[in-house]
Design an enzyme around this catalytic site. Structure first.
Site, PDB file in Angstrom:
ATOM      1  CD  GLU A 197      -4.087  -0.057   6.537  1.00  0.00           C
ATOM      2  OE1 GLU A 197      -4.526   1.192   6.177  1.00  0.00           O
ATOM      3  OE2 GLU A 197      -3.028  -0.187   6.918  1.00  0.00           O
ATOM      4  CD  GLN A 227      -2.232   1.284   3.131  1.00  0.00           C
ATOM      5  OE1 GLN A 227      -1.748   0.670   3.829  1.00  0.00           O
ATOM      6  NE2 GLN A 227      -3.186   2.154   3.093  1.00  0.00           N
ATOM      7  CD  GLU A 256      -2.621   9.765  19.289  1.00  0.00           C
ATOM      8  OE1 GLU A 256      -2.350   9.052  17.996  1.00  0.00           O
ATOM      9  OE2 GLU A 256      -2.444   9.113  20.405  1.00  0.00           O
ATOM     10  CB  SER A 278       2.336   6.765   4.440  1.00  0.00           C
ATOM     11  OG  SER A 278       1.156   6.202   5.159  1.00  0.00           O
TER      12      SER A 278
HETATM   13  C1  LIG Z   1       4.805  -0.546  11.099  1.00  0.00           C
HETATM   14  C2  LIG Z   1       3.998   0.501  10.299  1.00  0.00           C
HETATM   15  C3  LIG Z   1       3.762  -0.021   9.023  1.00  0.00           C
HETATM   16  C4  LIG Z   1       3.083   0.954   7.919  1.00  0.00           C
HETATM   17  N1  LIG Z   1       2.797   0.437   6.688  1.00  0.00           N
HETATM   18  C5  LIG Z   1       2.319   1.178   5.687  1.00  0.00           C
HETATM   19  C6  LIG Z   1       2.058   0.756   4.547  1.00  0.00           C
HETATM   20  O1  LIG Z   1       2.104  -0.209   4.344  1.00  0.00           O
HETATM   21  N2  LIG Z   1       1.560   1.735   3.520  1.00  0.00           N
HETATM   22  C7  LIG Z   1       1.093   3.052   3.902  1.00  0.00           C
HETATM   23  O2  LIG Z   1       0.968   3.771   3.076  1.00  0.00           O
HETATM   24  N3  LIG Z   1       1.413   3.423   5.155  1.00  0.00           N
HETATM   25  C8  LIG Z   1       1.983   2.570   6.377  1.00  0.00           C
HETATM   26  N4  LIG Z   1       2.360   3.114   7.606  1.00  0.00           N
HETATM   27  C9  LIG Z   1       2.085   4.581   7.783  1.00  0.00           C
HETATM   28  C10 LIG Z   1       0.901   4.737   8.632  1.00  0.00           C
HETATM   29  O3  LIG Z   1      -0.231   4.688   8.040  1.00  0.00           O
HETATM   30  C11 LIG Z   1       1.423   6.361   9.118  1.00  0.00           C
HETATM   31  O4  LIG Z   1       2.466   6.167   9.972  1.00  0.00           O
HETATM   32  C12 LIG Z   1       0.378   6.915   9.953  1.00  0.00           C
HETATM   33  O5  LIG Z   1      -0.896   6.976   9.373  1.00  0.00           O
HETATM   34  C13 LIG Z   1       0.604   8.033  10.867  1.00  0.00           C
HETATM   35  O6  LIG Z   1       1.195   8.961   9.866  1.00  0.00           O
HETATM   36  P1  LIG Z   1       2.693   9.672  10.209  1.00  0.00           P
HETATM   37  O7  LIG Z   1       3.536   8.618  10.705  1.00  0.00           O
HETATM   38  O8  LIG Z   1       3.146  10.733   9.295  1.00  0.00           O
HETATM   39  O9  LIG Z   1       2.372  10.424  11.585  1.00  0.00           O
HETATM   40  P2  LIG Z   1       1.641  12.059  11.585  1.00  0.00           P
HETATM   41  O10 LIG Z   1       0.405  11.938  11.090  1.00  0.00           O
HETATM   42  O11 LIG Z   1       2.603  13.118  11.472  1.00  0.00           O
HETATM   43  O12 LIG Z   1       1.184  11.838  13.354  1.00  0.00           O
HETATM   44  C14 LIG Z   1       2.019  12.428  14.451  1.00  0.00           C
HETATM   45  C15 LIG Z   1       1.043  12.269  15.678  1.00  0.00           C
HETATM   46  O13 LIG Z   1       0.124  13.114  15.362  1.00  0.00           O
HETATM   47  C16 LIG Z   1      -1.146  12.865  15.612  1.00  0.00           C
HETATM   48  N5  LIG Z   1      -2.233  13.452  14.858  1.00  0.00           N
HETATM   49  C17 LIG Z   1      -1.982  13.669  13.500  1.00  0.00           C
HETATM   50  N6  LIG Z   1      -3.175  14.285  13.013  1.00  0.00           N
HETATM   51  C18 LIG Z   1      -4.018  14.524  14.144  1.00  0.00           C
HETATM   52  C19 LIG Z   1      -5.336  15.042  14.515  1.00  0.00           C
HETATM   53  N7  LIG Z   1      -6.025  15.574  13.307  1.00  0.00           N
HETATM   54  N8  LIG Z   1      -5.596  14.935  15.652  1.00  0.00           N
HETATM   55  C20 LIG Z   1      -5.181  14.383  16.484  1.00  0.00           C
HETATM   56  N9  LIG Z   1      -3.741  13.769  16.599  1.00  0.00           N
HETATM   57  C21 LIG Z   1      -3.296  14.034  15.228  1.00  0.00           C
HETATM   58  C22 LIG Z   1      -0.908  11.402  15.231  1.00  0.00           C
HETATM   59  O14 LIG Z   1      -2.048  10.433  16.017  1.00  0.00           O
HETATM   60  C23 LIG Z   1       0.276  11.092  15.816  1.00  0.00           C
HETATM   61  O15 LIG Z   1       0.313  10.787  17.297  1.00  0.00           O
HETATM   62  C24 LIG Z   1       2.947   2.334   8.328  1.00  0.00           C
HETATM   63  C25 LIG Z   1       3.286   2.672   9.787  1.00  0.00           C
HETATM   64  C26 LIG Z   1       3.742   1.708  10.348  1.00  0.00           C
HETATM   65  C27 LIG Z   1       4.382   2.406  11.804  1.00  0.00           C
END
Ligand SMILES: Cc1cc2nc3c(=O)[nH]c(=O)nc-3n(C[C@H](O)[C@H](O)[C@H](O)COP(=O)(O)OP(=O)(O)OC[C@H]3O[C@@H](n4cnc5c(N)ncnc54)[C@H](O)[C@@H]3O)c2cc1C
Lengths: 410, 373
Positions: free
Chosen positions: A232, A114, A379, A117
């Protein structure tokens, strides 16, 4: 179709090909299971199912497990392909795509990943920057994806890209199926806190995708993405299918096997904690069962976030409690931190020696930290439940009405 | 209780913070945690000679700075913040406290100046496989009655056990807990590195096979060892506080700069409130760690209970802060590349080191009269 008929059909399948038989590979067996309509019973006839309620899959699985030692878990074979790829192709793919892609997903011949991100778009995935520009019959893509689980072994990627930066962010997205062997796709490992690289960063440099590989119409990518994300969440949120199964069973074992090391007071506290977790895990299982019973077929809705949120938080707590129960042994981490691609050795659900349970718990103490991040953070799950399910007003939004290119990012 | 830090205390804090910012930055921590030895001799020497840290709590007559638990708390807090990789807890805190409180004068004269100058490191080997943190469960018994004996058996979870120049072993002699000195390279001693959850702190298993050892305490050393452990646990609580504070800072800094949906994530209450809750817990941890240190220096009767309270609270505060910091960093926080996991691993392992929060709370409960008699 009645349960008894499904069982009967499963026995017919097993008479024909048996997964324990020598020479019967995973692909052989799952291919036959697919052709018998017993792979994904809620899928249409001819595409691995009979259009039944998804809860009936458990009947088939039970029947196989009671007649065979070998059982292939979807989550092990092709977690993203089966959990998300297949339903998305079923909902939005052409007849040709359904026919050629779904079966190979089920057998595990084609692994899927997928590609949503990006470095500056995680929770706010609709804010992503990867650009797709039309050129004749193709789209040309440039950009970077991150956290792409299994990209290094995948044949297909479900990719979301921006086709129009001048409209509000949700309206300028399109959804593609990317052949990972295309020129310009550069997959590099990203190491996790366990020292393993399950996920990757993927750089896209003038990657060409034929127009037929766009799912949904141009500018309609967000709808397809939502279908993907809801599948998912339900894939990541079901809890165990068996009473007392899953991580809680490991906790139970560890408590039983290491009791002598603890004071009676400590034992009592841990037992109570484990019992609370057992109850929560059981209620997660029952809640999932209840949700499945009311859903006939089709894609899950926002209420799937209940299971996703609950499972992440319960499992993290279970693994942490396992390690607390190990006491001083929890100071040690036998797998070590040599950077590596995962082998899955101590994550397996198969064998069940005490030693293996202990290793699994230690590993999961670290790995489960991602449960509340991957597939949408806890969150964000709470926001979805509050806003989409309960109808509470949303946070003030600064990014909804304006063109994507004018939204601050970082 | 006053909790007042003097200008000298603040100066000490500034000096060590500056030093660790230079000598124990993240690159250095990663390099040392991957190395077998786990620390750098040059930095250790500098810490001892220029900053007087190795002999911080060693009396002047033995070449130390003669400081107490409060100064130690300040230094440990800064070390925790910097995730310092050095045999400080093992040598300058645990072994030094045991020698100071339980060893005979001749042994103090011989050992403490070498430890204070940084010429040698020591560790205390007391934990055994069964109930490792319970002094009364120690079973290893010395063979022989005189000044020179031999030891056989196994000690585990020995901090920096493969690198220590001197090993102070706790074993029984006529039933009494007694300290014995064993050279790190003694015949009949096998030192095996254990795979630590927290690679920034090395652990070892030591096997003794008729290993020659010198008796360095008389009578029953158990009460003195108990106090030495209370000192160590108090110092560790400060280290945990320093780590928690750093996690809080990393999380809030990130929450101010990371944008999602066009806004800093710290503007969402889900994140803001987590930071606020972390702050409350870190402030409680601070009170717990400081009050335990002051109690030791004031010879307060409640010092051992304060130590237990601090260890249980700071352990959990640190784990919570480390997990929240990781969560607030999202996917980035789950990567090897980001330092969040280094703090998580330090937090989880120091939570278990010297006994779980539950076992430390049991000591508090007994002391304050909670529970049926
Ligand atoms: C092990 C693992 C596997 C993954 N595999 C995939 C994959 O295969 N394909 C893919 O596309 N993605 C994948 N991901 C990505 C995952 O979907 C993202 O890490 C996740 O959606 C969070 O985005 P970010 O890391 O940019 O954190 P951010 O979005 O920057 O979040 C940082 C913090 O801010 C909080 N936050 C953000 N917005 C808000 C809001 N509006 N209100 C309250 N809190 C908020 C979040 O909860 C978090 O605590 C994977 C992640 C991990 C850890």
């Amino acid at each position: 179709m009645k349960e008894s008929e499904l069982r009967e059909r499963t026995r017919v399948l097993l008479d024909e090909v048996h997964p324990d038989d020598e020479g019967v590979s995973r692909v052989d067996f799952r291919s036959a299971q697919f052709d018998h309509g017993l792979a994904l019973v809620h899928f249409p006839e001819g595409l691995g199912g009979f259009g039944l309620s998804p809860k009936l899959q458990a009947v088939v699985n039970e029947e196989i497990q009671s007649h065979a030692k070998t059982f292939y878990e979807n989550l092990v074979v092709n977690p993203i392909g089966i959990g998300m790829g297949a339903p998305v192709v079923l909902t939005y793919g052409s007849e040709e795509q359904k026919r050629t892609l779904i079966k190979r997903i089920y057998t595990g011949e084609d692994i899927w990943c997928q590609m949503f991100s990006e470095p500056s778009a995680g929770s706010d995935v609709a804010g992503l920057s990867t650009r797709a520009v039309r050129d004749g019959d193709d789209w040309v893509l440039n950009g970077q994806k991150v956290w792409t689980t299994l990209a290094h072994v995948s044949k297909w990627g479900m990719l979301l890209a921006r086709t129009n930066p001048d409209v509000p962010k949700h309206d300028g997205l399109s959804y593609f199926l990317l052949d990972m062997e295309s020129p310009g796709v550069d997959v590099r490992p990203l190491y996790q806190i366990t020292a393993e690289a399950e996920f990757n960063e993927v750089f896209l440099n003038d990657v060409r995708i034929p127009h037929e590989q766009m799912l949904g119409a141009e500018g309609q990518g967000w709808r397809v993405a939502i279908t993907t994300l809801m599948n998912e969440r339900s894939a990541l949120g079901g809890g165990s299918s068996r009473k007392g199964g899953g991580p809680v069973s490991v906790l139970t074992r560890i408590l039983a096997e290491s009791g002598a090391q603890r004071s009676p007071a400590e034992q009592a506290i841990l037992e109570d904690k484990a019992t609370q977790l057992y109850i929560r895990a059981e209620l997660l299982r029952l809640t999932t069962q209840r949700a499945k019973a009311t859903q006939r077929s089709g894609n899950p809705g926002p209420e799937g976030s209940v299971g996703k949120l609950a499972q992440a938080e319960i499992y993290k707590d279970v693994w942490e409690t396992c390690v607390a129960a190990l006491g001083d042994d929890g100071l040690l981490y036998e797998p070590g931190y040599e950077l590596r691609r995962p082998t899955g050795d101590f994550r397996g659900t198969g064998e069940s020696s005490a030693e293996k349970h202990i290793l699994q718990a230690k590993y999961q103490l670290l790995r489960s930290q991602a449960n509340s991040i991957e597939g949408g953070t806890s969150e964000i799950m709470r926001n979805i439940l509050g806003e989409r399910v309960l109808g509470l007003p949303g946070e003030p939004r600064v990014d909804k009405e304006i063109a994507w290119k004018d939204v601050p990012r970082g | 209780m006053a909790f007042e830090f003097s200008d000298e205390h603040e100066e000490l804090r500034r000096t060590v913070r500056q030093f660790f910012e230079n000598e124990s930055d993240e690159t250095k921590v990663r390099e040392l945690m991957a190395s077998e030895r786990g620390f750098e001799d040059a930095t250790w020497k500098q810490m001892a000679e220029e900053l007087g840290l190795a002999g911080l709590i060693v009396p002047e007559i033995h070449g130390g700075a003669d400081f107490g638990a409060v100064e130690l708390a300040i230094v440990m807090e800064e070390m925790g913040r910097a995730l310092l990789c050095a045999p400080y807890l093992s040598s300058a805190v645990l072994a030094t406290s045991a020698i100071l409180l339980a060893a005979e004068e001749t042994a103090q004269k011989e050992l403490l100046p070498r430890l204070a100058s940084g010429d040698a490191t020591a560790t205390l080997a007391f934990a055994e496989k069964v109930s490792p943190w319970d002094l009364s469960a120690i079973a290893m018994a010395a063979e022989g009655d005189g000044a020179s004996v031999t030891l056989s058996g196994e000690k585990t979870f020995v901090l920096d056990g493969t690198t220590a120049d001197e090993i102070v072993v706790v074993a029984r002699s006529n039933g009494n807990l007694t300290l014995f000195q064993v050279a790190g390279d003694a015949a009949g001693l096998t030192r095996e590195a254990l795979p630590p959850l927290d690679p920034t702190r090395k652990l070892a298993k030591l096997r003794f096979e008729s290993t020659p050892a010198a008796r360095i305490s008389t009578g029953d050393a158990e009460p003195a060892l108990r106090r030495a452990l209370a000192r160590t646990v108090t110092a560790l609580a400060s280290e945990q506080l320093g780590g928690s504070q750093r996690c809080l800072e990393m999380a809030t800094d990130y929450a101010k700069t990371r944008l999602q949906f066009g806004r800093p994530i710290g503007s969402y209450q889900a994140i803001k409130h987590q930071c606020a809750d972390m702050l409350v817990e870190v402030e409680f941890a601070r009170s717990a760690a400081y009050s335990a240190a002051f109690a030791l220096d004031e010879d307060d009767d409640g010092a051992e209970v304060a130590a237990a309270m601090a260890k249980s609270f700071c352990s959990e505060a640190y784990s919570h802060a480390a997990k929240r910091n990781l969560q607030i960093h999202g996917g980035m926080g789950f990567t090897w590349e980001h330092p969040a996991h280094l703090y998580l691993k330090r937090a989880k392992s120091s939570e278990m080191l010297f006994g779980s929060p539950i076992s430390h709370r049991a000591k508090v409960a007994a002391a304050v009269g909670i529970g049926s008699a």
